[in-house]
Write a protein that holds these residues in place. Structure first.
Motif, PDB file in Angstrom:
ATOM      1  N   ASP A  16       0.790  -1.105  -0.039  1.00  0.00           N
ATOM      2  CA  ASP A  16      -0.068  -0.034   0.064  1.00  0.00           C
ATOM      3  C   ASP A  16       0.970   1.099  -0.040  1.00  0.00           C
ATOM      4  OD1 ASP A  16      -1.962   1.751   0.182  1.00  0.00           O
ATOM      5  OD2 ASP A  16      -2.751   1.245   2.223  1.00  0.00           O
ATOM      6  N   LEU A  17       0.770   2.155  -1.019  1.00  0.00           N
ATOM      7  CA  LEU A  17       1.286   3.377  -1.023  1.00  0.00           C
ATOM      8  C   LEU A  17       1.071   4.294   0.204  1.00  0.00           C
ATOM      9  CD1 LEU A  17       1.328   4.231  -4.715  1.00  0.00           C
ATOM     10  CD2 LEU A  17       3.111   3.196  -3.367  1.00  0.00           C
ATOM     11  N   ARG A  18      -0.119   4.255   0.740  1.00  0.00           N
ATOM     12  CA  ARG A  18      -0.433   5.111   1.928  1.00  0.00           C
ATOM     13  C   ARG A  18      -0.598   4.177   3.070  1.00  0.00           C
ATOM     14  NH1 ARG A  18      -5.369   8.214  -0.053  1.00  0.00           N
ATOM     15  NH2 ARG A  18      -5.618   6.356  -1.251  1.00  0.00           N
ATOM     16  N   ARG A  81       7.660   8.250   7.051  1.00  0.00           N
ATOM     17  CA  ARG A  81       6.417   7.592   7.478  1.00  0.00           C
ATOM     18  C   ARG A  81       5.950   8.434   8.695  1.00  0.00           C
ATOM     19  NH1 ARG A  81       5.024   2.638   6.825  1.00  0.00           N
ATOM     20  NH2 ARG A  81       3.790   1.589   8.649  1.00  0.00           N
ATOM     21  N   GLU A  83       5.978  11.571   8.968  1.00  0.00           N
ATOM     22  CA  GLU A  83       5.279  12.877   8.221  1.00  0.00           C
ATOM     23  C   GLU A  83       4.298  12.586   6.988  1.00  0.00           C
ATOM     24  OE1 GLU A  83       5.747  15.923   8.902  1.00  0.00           O
ATOM     25  OE2 GLU A  83       7.117  15.539  10.344  1.00  0.00           O
ATOM     26  N   ARG A  84       4.028  11.370   6.979  1.00  0.00           N
ATOM     27  CA  ARG A  84       2.981  10.588   6.211  1.00  0.00           C
ATOM     28  C   ARG A  84       2.932  11.002   4.795  1.00  0.00           C
ATOM     29  NH1 ARG A  84      -2.378  10.109   9.753  1.00  0.00           N
ATOM     30  NH2 ARG A  84      -1.175   9.406  11.683  1.00  0.00           N
ATOM     31  N   ALA A  85       4.453  11.129   4.287  1.00  0.00           N
ATOM     32  CA  ALA A  85       4.664  11.409   2.950  1.00  0.00           C
ATOM     33  C   ALA A  85       3.998  10.284   2.187  1.00  0.00           C
ATOM     34  CB  ALA A  85       6.268  11.491   2.648  1.00  0.00           C
ATOM     35  N   TYR A  86       3.467  10.826   0.961  1.00  0.00           N
ATOM     36  CA  TYR A  86       2.488   9.831   0.223  1.00  0.00           C
ATOM     37  C   TYR A  86       3.444   8.665  -0.264  1.00  0.00           C
ATOM     38  CZ  TYR A  86      -0.407   7.915  -3.377  1.00  0.00           C
ATOM     39  OH  TYR A  86      -1.296   7.318  -4.111  1.00  0.00           O
ATOM     40  N   PHE A  87       4.422   8.773  -1.081  1.00  0.00           N
ATOM     41  CA  PHE A  87       4.955   7.654  -1.815  1.00  0.00           C
ATOM     42  C   PHE A  87       6.216   7.272  -0.946  1.00  0.00           C
ATOM     43  CE2 PHE A  87       8.166   5.986  -4.814  1.00  0.00           C
ATOM     44  CZ  PHE A  87       7.563   5.011  -5.373  1.00  0.00           C
ATOM     45  N   SER A  89       6.518   6.930   2.208  1.00  0.00           N
ATOM     46  CA  SER A  89       6.194   6.350   3.732  1.00  0.00           C
ATOM     47  C   SER A  89       5.978   4.812   3.215  1.00  0.00           C
ATOM     48  CB  SER A  89       5.335   7.049   4.194  1.00  0.00           C
ATOM     49  OG  SER A  89       4.033   7.093   3.739  1.00  0.00           O
ATOM     50  N   ALA A  90       5.777   4.378   2.047  1.00  0.00           N
ATOM     51  CA  ALA A  90       5.433   3.211   1.486  1.00  0.00           C
ATOM     52  C   ALA A  90       6.238   2.078   2.219  1.00  0.00           C
ATOM     53  CB  ALA A  90       5.165   2.940   0.110  1.00  0.00           C
TER      54      ALA A  90
END
Length: 137
Positions: A16-18, A81, A83-87, A89-90
Protein backbone atom coordinates in the motif's frame (compact mmCIF):
# COMPACT_ATOMS: atom_id res chain seq x y z
CA UNK A 1 -1.29 -1.23 21.92
CA UNK A 2 1.74 -3.53 21.53
CA UNK A 3 3.59 -3.84 18.27
CA UNK A 4 2.42 -6.77 16.12
CA UNK A 5 5.11 -7.85 13.65
CA UNK A 6 2.80 -10.29 11.84
CA UNK A 7 0.30 -7.59 10.88
CA UNK A 8 3.14 -5.21 10.02
CA UNK A 9 4.48 -7.66 7.41
CA UNK A 10 1.17 -8.58 5.69
CA UNK A 11 1.57 -8.44 1.92
CA UNK A 12 -1.56 -6.40 1.20
CA UNK A 13 -0.46 -3.75 3.70
CA UNK A 14 3.14 -3.97 2.57
CA UNK A 15 2.38 -2.81 -0.98
CA UNK A 16 0.00 0.00 0.00
CA UNK A 17 1.37 3.42 -0.97
CA UNK A 18 -0.38 5.09 1.95
CA UNK A 19 0.02 2.71 4.86
CA UNK A 20 -1.74 3.40 8.13
CA UNK A 21 0.68 4.72 10.69
CA UNK A 22 0.85 3.74 14.32
CA UNK A 23 3.24 5.15 16.83
CA UNK A 24 4.22 1.68 18.02
CA UNK A 25 5.55 0.80 14.57
CA UNK A 26 7.37 4.15 14.39
CA UNK A 27 8.95 3.55 17.80
CA UNK A 28 9.94 0.01 16.83
CA UNK A 29 11.59 1.20 13.62
CA UNK A 30 13.30 4.05 15.47
CA UNK A 31 14.76 1.52 17.91
CA UNK A 32 16.02 -0.75 15.12
CA UNK A 33 17.59 1.99 13.01
CA UNK A 34 18.87 3.86 16.04
CA UNK A 35 20.57 0.66 17.20
CA UNK A 36 22.34 0.44 13.84
CA UNK A 37 23.65 3.99 14.21
CA UNK A 38 24.80 3.29 17.79
CA UNK A 39 26.47 0.07 16.58
CA UNK A 40 28.29 2.07 13.89
CA UNK A 41 29.53 4.54 16.51
CA UNK A 42 30.74 1.69 18.72
CA UNK A 43 32.57 0.14 15.78
CA UNK A 44 34.25 3.49 15.07
CA UNK A 45 35.40 3.72 18.70
CA UNK A 46 36.76 0.17 18.57
CA UNK A 47 38.54 1.00 15.32
CA UNK A 48 40.20 4.06 16.86
CA UNK A 49 41.46 2.32 20.02
CA UNK A 50 42.36 -0.96 18.35
CA UNK A 51 46.01 -1.91 17.96
CA UNK A 52 45.31 -4.55 15.31
CA UNK A 53 46.66 -4.71 11.76
CA UNK A 54 45.44 -2.68 8.81
CA UNK A 55 43.26 -5.53 7.50
CA UNK A 56 41.25 -5.54 10.72
CA UNK A 57 40.88 -1.75 10.66
CA UNK A 58 39.73 -1.74 7.03
CA UNK A 59 37.17 -4.44 7.86
CA UNK A 60 35.87 -2.35 10.75
CA UNK A 61 35.70 0.64 8.41
CA UNK A 62 33.51 -1.33 6.01
CA UNK A 63 31.16 -2.35 8.83
CA UNK A 64 31.09 1.22 10.14
CA UNK A 65 30.10 2.68 6.77
CA UNK A 66 27.49 -0.02 6.18
CA UNK A 67 25.79 0.33 9.58
CA UNK A 68 25.91 4.12 9.60
CA UNK A 69 24.57 4.48 6.06
CA UNK A 70 21.80 1.95 6.50
CA UNK A 71 20.88 3.29 9.94
CA UNK A 72 20.59 6.87 8.67
CA UNK A 73 18.67 5.74 5.58
CA UNK A 74 16.30 3.84 7.84
CA UNK A 75 15.83 6.89 10.06
CA UNK A 76 14.90 8.89 6.96
CA UNK A 77 12.33 6.21 6.07
CA UNK A 78 10.87 6.47 9.56
CA UNK A 79 10.76 10.25 9.28
CA UNK A 80 8.91 10.03 5.95
CA UNK A 81 6.55 7.56 7.56
CA UNK A 82 5.94 9.84 10.53
CA UNK A 83 5.33 12.82 8.25
CA UNK A 84 3.01 10.65 6.12
CA UNK A 85 4.72 11.43 2.84
CA UNK A 86 2.56 9.76 0.21
CA UNK A 87 5.03 7.64 -1.76
CA UNK A 88 8.10 7.75 0.48
CA UNK A 89 6.31 6.28 3.49
CA UNK A 90 5.30 3.09 1.70
CA UNK A 91 6.38 -0.13 3.38
CA UNK A 92 8.01 -1.56 0.28
CA UNK A 93 10.83 0.94 0.87
CA UNK A 94 11.63 -1.08 3.99
CA UNK A 95 11.92 -4.14 1.76
CA UNK A 96 14.23 -2.25 -0.60
CA UNK A 97 16.25 -1.14 2.45
CA UNK A 98 16.47 -4.74 3.71
CA UNK A 99 17.58 -6.06 0.31
CA UNK A 100 20.23 -3.35 0.15
CA UNK A 101 21.46 -4.27 3.63
CA UNK A 102 21.68 -7.97 2.77
CA UNK A 103 23.55 -7.32 -0.49
CA UNK A 104 25.99 -4.97 1.24
CA UNK A 105 26.49 -7.46 4.07
CA UNK A 106 27.27 -10.22 1.55
CA UNK A 107 30.03 -8.08 0.03
CA UNK A 108 31.48 -7.22 3.45
CA UNK A 109 31.40 -10.86 4.56
CA UNK A 110 33.03 -11.90 1.29
CA UNK A 111 35.78 -9.39 2.00
CA UNK A 112 36.11 -10.65 5.58
CA UNK A 113 36.25 -14.37 4.84
CA UNK A 114 37.83 -14.48 1.40
CA UNK A 115 39.90 -11.38 0.63
CA UNK A 116 41.43 -10.71 4.05
CA UNK A 117 42.79 -14.25 4.62
CA UNK A 118 44.30 -14.27 1.13
CA UNK A 119 45.90 -10.87 1.67
CA UNK A 120 47.29 -11.94 5.04
CA UNK A 121 48.73 -15.09 3.51
CA UNK A 122 50.29 -13.08 0.68
CA UNK A 123 51.78 -10.61 3.18
CA UNK A 124 53.21 -13.49 5.21
CA UNK A 125 54.79 -15.01 2.10
CA UNK A 126 56.25 -11.65 1.14
CA UNK A 127 57.75 -11.20 4.61
CA UNK A 128 59.16 -14.71 4.47
CA UNK A 129 60.68 -14.03 1.04
CA UNK A 130 62.10 -10.63 2.06
CA UNK A 131 63.78 -12.22 5.05
CA UNK A 132 66.33 -13.85 2.73
CA UNK A 133 67.06 -10.80 0.60
CA UNK A 134 70.20 -8.80 1.32
CA UNK A 135 69.78 -5.61 3.30
CA UNK A 136 71.17 -2.22 2.32
CA UNK A 137 74.16 -1.07 4.34
Amino acid sequence: MPFNLASFLKLERFLDLRPAISLTSVYFLLEVFGALVVLAILIRIIQKVSQKDSFYKSLLQKYFVMFLTMGLAGLFLVWFRYERAYFLSARFWLLVWLIGLVVWLVFVLKYQFKVVPQAREKLQKTKEFNKYLPKKK
